[in-house]
Design a protein around this motif. Structure first.
Motif, PDB file in Angstrom:
ATOM      1  N   VAL A 147      -8.786  -1.538  -5.136  1.00  0.00           N
ATOM      2  CA  VAL A 147      -8.029  -0.292  -5.118  1.00  0.00           C
ATOM      3  C   VAL A 147      -6.546  -0.609  -4.986  1.00  0.00           C
ATOM      4  CG1 VAL A 147      -7.743   1.920  -3.944  1.00  0.00           C
ATOM      5  CG2 VAL A 147      -9.974   0.837  -4.049  1.00  0.00           C
ATOM      6  N   ALA A 148      -5.729   0.150  -5.684  1.00  0.00           N
ATOM      7  CA  ALA A 148      -4.294  -0.137  -5.659  1.00  0.00           C
ATOM      8  C   ALA A 148      -3.707  -0.065  -4.265  1.00  0.00           C
ATOM      9  CB  ALA A 148      -3.558   0.849  -6.571  1.00  0.00           C
ATOM     10  N   THR A 149      -4.275   0.794  -3.411  1.00  0.00           N
ATOM     11  CA  THR A 149      -3.729   0.925  -2.065  1.00  0.00           C
ATOM     12  C   THR A 149      -3.887  -0.346  -1.258  1.00  0.00           C
ATOM     13  OG1 THR A 149      -5.826   1.847  -1.339  1.00  0.00           O
ATOM     14  CG2 THR A 149      -4.111   3.395  -1.944  1.00  0.00           C
ATOM     15  N   ALA A 150      -4.780  -1.224  -1.655  1.00  0.00           N
ATOM     16  CA  ALA A 150      -4.966  -2.461  -0.893  1.00  0.00           C
ATOM     17  C   ALA A 150      -3.752  -3.353  -0.993  1.00  0.00           C
ATOM     18  CB  ALA A 150      -6.201  -3.205  -1.401  1.00  0.00           C
ATOM     19  N   ALA A 151      -2.833  -3.047  -1.921  1.00  0.00           N
ATOM     20  CA  ALA A 151      -1.633  -3.863  -2.036  1.00  0.00           C
ATOM     21  C   ALA A 151      -0.609  -3.526  -0.978  1.00  0.00           C
ATOM     22  CB  ALA A 151      -1.003  -3.659  -3.421  1.00  0.00           C
ATOM     23  N   VAL A 152      -0.842  -2.444  -0.228  1.00  0.00           N
ATOM     24  CA  VAL A 152       0.113  -2.037   0.787  1.00  0.00           C
ATOM     25  C   VAL A 152       0.211  -3.093   1.875  1.00  0.00           C
ATOM     26  CG1 VAL A 152       0.651  -0.295   2.511  1.00  0.00           C
ATOM     27  CG2 VAL A 152      -0.339   0.386   0.346  1.00  0.00           C
ATOM     28  N   ALA A 153       1.439  -3.443   2.262  1.00  0.00           N
ATOM     29  CA  ALA A 153       1.607  -4.414   3.344  1.00  0.00           C
ATOM     30  C   ALA A 153       0.999  -3.862   4.602  1.00  0.00           C
ATOM     31  CB  ALA A 153       3.097  -4.669   3.566  1.00  0.00           C
ATOM     32  N   GLN A 154       0.204  -4.694   5.298  1.00  0.00           N
ATOM     33  CA  GLN A 154      -0.466  -4.220   6.495  1.00  0.00           C
ATOM     34  C   GLN A 154      -0.565  -5.337   7.501  1.00  0.00           C
ATOM     35  OE1 GLN A 154      -4.771  -3.616   5.863  1.00  0.00           O
ATOM     36  NE2 GLN A 154      -4.384  -4.175   3.766  1.00  0.00           N
ATOM     37  N   GLN A 155      -0.651  -4.964   8.759  1.00  0.00           N
ATOM     38  CA  GLN A 155      -0.800  -5.944   9.815  1.00  0.00           C
ATOM     39  C   GLN A 155      -2.257  -6.328   9.937  1.00  0.00           C
ATOM     40  OE1 GLN A 155       1.633  -7.402  11.504  1.00  0.00           O
ATOM     41  NE2 GLN A 155       3.019  -6.259  10.166  1.00  0.00           N
ATOM     42  N   PRO A 156      -2.563  -7.619  10.095  1.00  0.00           N
ATOM     43  CA  PRO A 156      -3.959  -8.032  10.210  1.00  0.00           C
ATOM     44  C   PRO A 156      -4.571  -7.552  11.489  1.00  0.00           C
ATOM     45  CG  PRO A 156      -2.505  -9.862  10.716  1.00  0.00           C
ATOM     46  CD  PRO A 156      -1.634  -8.737  10.253  1.00  0.00           C
ATOM     47  N   ALA A 157      -5.863  -7.146  11.380  1.00  0.00           N
ATOM     48  CA  ALA A 157      -6.559  -6.643  12.562  1.00  0.00           C
ATOM     49  C   ALA A 157      -7.257  -7.775  13.279  1.00  0.00           C
ATOM     50  CB  ALA A 157      -7.562  -5.569  12.158  1.00  0.00           C
ATOM     51  N   VAL A 158      -6.498  -8.824  13.617  1.00  0.00           N
ATOM     52  CA  VAL A 158      -7.053  -9.950  14.349  1.00  0.00           C
ATOM     53  C   VAL A 158      -6.900  -9.677  15.834  1.00  0.00           C
ATOM     54  CG1 VAL A 158      -6.875 -12.427  14.761  1.00  0.00           C
ATOM     55  CG2 VAL A 158      -6.384 -11.517  12.492  1.00  0.00           C
ATOM     56  N   THR A 159      -7.911  -9.990  16.591  1.00  0.00           N
ATOM     57  CA  THR A 159      -7.879  -9.742  18.013  1.00  0.00           C
ATOM     58  C   THR A 159      -6.693 -10.460  18.645  1.00  0.00           C
ATOM     59  OG1 THR A 159     -10.255  -9.553  18.047  1.00  0.00           O
ATOM     60  CG2 THR A 159      -9.175  -9.946  20.152  1.00  0.00           C
ATOM     61  N   ALA A 160      -5.961  -9.760  19.486  1.00  0.00           N
ATOM     62  CA  ALA A 160      -4.781 -10.341  20.115  1.00  0.00           C
ATOM     63  C   ALA A 160      -5.186 -11.394  21.129  1.00  0.00           C
ATOM     64  CB  ALA A 160      -3.976  -9.239  20.814  1.00  0.00           C
TER      65      ALA A 160
ATOM     66  N   ALA B 209       9.943   2.615   2.579  1.00  0.00           N
ATOM     67  CA  ALA B 209      10.215   1.268   3.079  1.00  0.00           C
ATOM     68  C   ALA B 209       9.125   0.297   2.642  1.00  0.00           C
ATOM     69  CB  ALA B 209      10.333   1.290   4.600  1.00  0.00           C
ATOM     70  N   ILE B 210       7.871   0.752   2.659  1.00  0.00           N
ATOM     71  CA  ILE B 210       6.770  -0.113   2.241  1.00  0.00           C
ATOM     72  C   ILE B 210       6.854  -0.402   0.751  1.00  0.00           C
ATOM     73  CG2 ILE B 210       4.279  -0.135   1.859  1.00  0.00           C
ATOM     74  CD1 ILE B 210       3.928   1.075   4.586  1.00  0.00           C
ATOM     75  N   LEU B 211       7.142   0.609  -0.044  1.00  0.00           N
ATOM     76  CA  LEU B 211       7.275   0.399  -1.484  1.00  0.00           C
ATOM     77  C   LEU B 211       8.407  -0.567  -1.786  1.00  0.00           C
ATOM     78  CD1 LEU B 211       6.694   4.055  -2.766  1.00  0.00           C
ATOM     79  CD2 LEU B 211       5.147   2.107  -2.985  1.00  0.00           C
TER      80      LEU B 211
ATOM     81  N   SER C 218       3.074   6.849  -4.050  1.00  0.00           N
ATOM     82  CA  SER C 218       3.449   7.241  -2.684  1.00  0.00           C
ATOM     83  C   SER C 218       2.241   7.797  -1.931  1.00  0.00           C
ATOM     84  CB  SER C 218       4.570   8.285  -2.716  1.00  0.00           C
ATOM     85  OG  SER C 218       5.742   7.744  -3.295  1.00  0.00           O
ATOM     86  N   ASP C 219       1.399   8.558  -2.618  1.00  0.00           N
ATOM     87  CA  ASP C 219       0.211   9.120  -1.972  1.00  0.00           C
ATOM     88  C   ASP C 219      -0.751   8.017  -1.546  1.00  0.00           C
ATOM     89  OD1 ASP C 219       1.127  11.689  -2.257  1.00  0.00           O
ATOM     90  OD2 ASP C 219      -0.024  12.099  -4.086  1.00  0.00           O
ATOM     91  N   GLN C 220      -0.897   6.997  -2.381  1.00  0.00           N
ATOM     92  CA  GLN C 220      -1.784   5.896  -2.021  1.00  0.00           C
ATOM     93  C   GLN C 220      -1.272   5.154  -0.791  1.00  0.00           C
ATOM     94  OE1 GLN C 220      -1.684   3.982  -5.885  1.00  0.00           O
ATOM     95  NE2 GLN C 220      -3.801   4.572  -6.308  1.00  0.00           N
TER      96      GLN C 220
END
Length: 446
Positions: free
Chosen positions: A14-27, A185-187, A414-416
Motif C-alpha cells: 500500500v502506498a501509505t506504507a511509504a510514510v516515515a514512521q517510528q519503529p515499534a520496537v520495545t524501549a 512535513a512528512i511529504l 495527503s489522505d493516505q
C-alpha cells in the motif's frame, strides 16, 4: 512457496506504507529513576514456580482450564507445541496467562463503555475462522476439542479482539487529530529521502536481564529453529511469543529506514536478503528476531513491482512415486519446455507431456518466491523458467507472456499520509491505555 500460481496470495504494498514512521520496537528497560542499589539484597524466598497459571482479574476468574484451552488453541495452529519439554510448556502457559489477563482487562473496559459483542457477531466471526481452517463450524468444534481447546476458548479470543477494536474506534480514534502541517512535513521528508533504501520488517522481541539472558537467548534460538521449519508463518510466532507492542499486528514494523532502527537491527537488516530471518540480535533490554519480508527504495520504481502475464505448466506426480521415477519425469518435462517458442506453443508442448496449463495475468514479481523472482526478471517474452517443484507437488515451469513495468515511484496522497499517522497514534494510545488498565487492575494469583 511453490504452490499453484493461482493460489498465491498477493502481498499488497500500500502506498501509505511509504510514510516515515517510528519503529515499534520495545524501549530499553531503564531503572535509573528507581534508585535501586547495585548490590541489592533479596529478603525472603522467591520461587517463581509457586505462581500457578490461574488468576482473578477485577473479580473475573481465569481458571487453569482457560489457560490449558488457550494453549490448545495455539496447538491447533502449530502441532509442534505438543512436543515442547515440560519447562517450555510451563513458560508458555504463564505467557498465555498474561495474554488472558490483558484480554480480560480489554473486555472489561469495553463493557464499561457499553460495548457488547453480540452472539450473532461472535457466530459470524467464529464461522469465518472455521472457513479459514477449511471446516464447518461443527467440524471446527470437534477439531478444537481434539487439540485440547474448545469453541468457547476461541469465541472468547474473538470477543476480546472485537471488543477492543470497537472500543478504540469509539473512545480513541475520535480524539486523534492530524494537522495539515504534519502531513506536509512528512511529504517533504519523503521527497528529500527519495532513493533511500527501506525495509519491511517483522520482529519478535523477548525481554531479558543479566539473570535471564542465557535462558532467553536459548528460547530465541529454539524459536528461530521452529520458524525456519516453515510450518507456520513468522507472524504466528510473533503473535504468540513477542513481548513488543507489535505483537497484535504479528510483529509488523512496517516500512522503515535504517536510521529509524536501533543500530543493532539496522546493521542486520542491511545485510539480509528478502525472506531471511536473523537473530537472536541483542539490543538494550533483550533480544530481537527479525524477518525481512521486502525491501525497496523510497519513491523509486522497483522492477519487482512489474506485473507479469504468465502461463504455468504443471506436471503432477502420482502418489508414492520413487525418486528415480520423479527424476526421469522431471528430465522429460525439462526437455519438453526447451521446445517452447513463445506463449502460443505452450498448450501444444504441455499436451505432449500431459502437463496442466494455468494462466495468470496479475502476478507481481515481488510476490513470487525470491529465487523465482530473480529468474523471471531476466527472462524475455516467450521464454520459460527452468523446471522447479518437488516429488510431492510435481514439477512446474513459468512462461513469461508479458510484462507491465512499474511507473516511477510517486508520493502518497495527503489522505493516505493522514490515515497512516492516525493509525500510528491510535495504536500508541491503545498501548498507553492497556498499561493504565494493568496498573489499576486488582489481580490475585492462585
Amino acid at each position: 512457496m511453490t504452490g499453484r500460481l493461482l493460489g498465491m496470495a498477493a502481498l499488497v504494498a500500500v502506498a501509505t506504507a511509504a510514510v516515515a514512521q517510528q519503529p515499534a520496537v520495545t524501549a530499553p528497560n531503564s531503572a535509573e529513576n528507581l534508585d535501586i542499589p547495585a548490590d541489592a539484597q533479596i529478603f525472603g524466598k522467591f520461587d517463581p514456580d509457586v505462581r500457578k497459571p490461574t488468576a482473578i482479574v477485577n473479580e473475573t476468574v481465569i481458571t487453569g482450564t482457560d489457560v490449558d484451552q488457550r494453549v490448545g488453541l495455539i496447538r491447533a495452529a502449530n502441532p509442534q507445541v505438543a512436543q515442547l519439554p515440560p519447562a517450555e510448556l510451563d513458560r508458555l502457559k504463564l505467557q498465555v496467562l498474561r495474554q488472558l489477563i490483558d484480554e480480560t482487562l480489554q473486555i472489561q473496559e469495553a463493557k464499561s463503555a457499553d460495548i457488547i459483542i453480540t452472539a450473532d457477531e461472535l457466530k459470524q466471526s467464529y464461522n469465518g475462522v472455521a472457513r479459514n481452517f477449511n471446516r464447518t463450524p461443527a467440524q471446527m468444534a470437534v477439531y478444537l476439542r481434539e487439540s485440547g481447546s474448545s469453541d468457547r476458548s476461541l469465541r472468547r479470543q474473538i470477543e476480546g479482539e472485537l471488543a477492543w477494536q470497537r472500543y478504540l474506534r469509539r473512545k480513541v480514534e475520535p480524539f486523534v487529530n492530524i494537522g495539515d502541517a504534519e502531513v506536509k512535513a512528512i511529504l517533504d521528508r519523503l521527497e528529500a529521502s527519495k532513493g533511500t533504501e527501506e525495509f519491511n520488517l517483522r520482529e519478535i522481541y523477548l525481554s531479558a536481564n543479566d539473570a535471564t539472558k542465557a535462558q532467553v537467548f536459548a528460547t530465541a534460538k529454539q524459536l528461530i529453529a521452529e520458524i525456519q521449519k516453515g510450518q507456520q508463518p513468522f507472524g504466528y510466532f510473533a503473535r504468540q511469543y513477542s513481548e513488543a507492542s507489535t505483537r497484535g499486528v504479528e510483529g509488523d514494523l512496517g516500512w522503515v529506514r535504517a536510521a529509524q532502527l536501533p543500530a543493532e537491527l539496522a546493521a542486520a537488516a542491511q545485510q539480509m536478503q528478502v525472506g531471511q530471518v536473523a537473530g537472536p540480535i541483542e539490543i538494550p533490554g533483550g533480544y530481537s528476531i527479525i524477518y525481512l519480508t521486502d525491501k525497496r527504495q523510497v519513491l523509486t520504481a522497483d522492477p519487482r513491482d512489474a506485473r507479469l502475464s504468465l502461463k504455468q505448466l504443471t506436471l503432477p506426480f502420482p502418489p508414492k512415486i520413487t525418486q528415480a521415477e520423479a527424476s526421469a519425469r522431471a528430465a522429460a518435462f525439462g526437455k519438453a519446455i526447451k521446445e517452447i517458442q513463445g506463449c502460443g506453443t505452450v498448450e501444444k508442448i504441455a499436451a505432449s507431456v500431459n502437463a496442466e496449463v494455468v494462466d495468470n495475468d496479475t502476478v507481481r514479481v515481488r510476490d513470487l518466491p525470491p529465487q523465482l523472482a530473480d529468474i523471471m526478471l531476466q527472462l524475455q517474452i516467450g521464454q520459460s523458467s527452468p523446471p522447479f517443484g518437488s516429488a510431492e507437488q510435481g514439477v512446474r515451469a513459468l512462461v513469461l507472456c508479458g510484462r507491465d513495468d512499474p511507473k516511477t515511484g510517486q508520493l502518497p496522497s495527503s489522505d493516505q499520509v493522514e490515515n497512516q499517522l492516525q493509525q500510528q497514534r491510535v495504536n500508541l494510545r491503545a498501548q498507553q491505555k492497556l498499561r493504565d488498565l494493568r496498573r489499576d487492575a486488582v489481580v490475585e494469583y492462585r
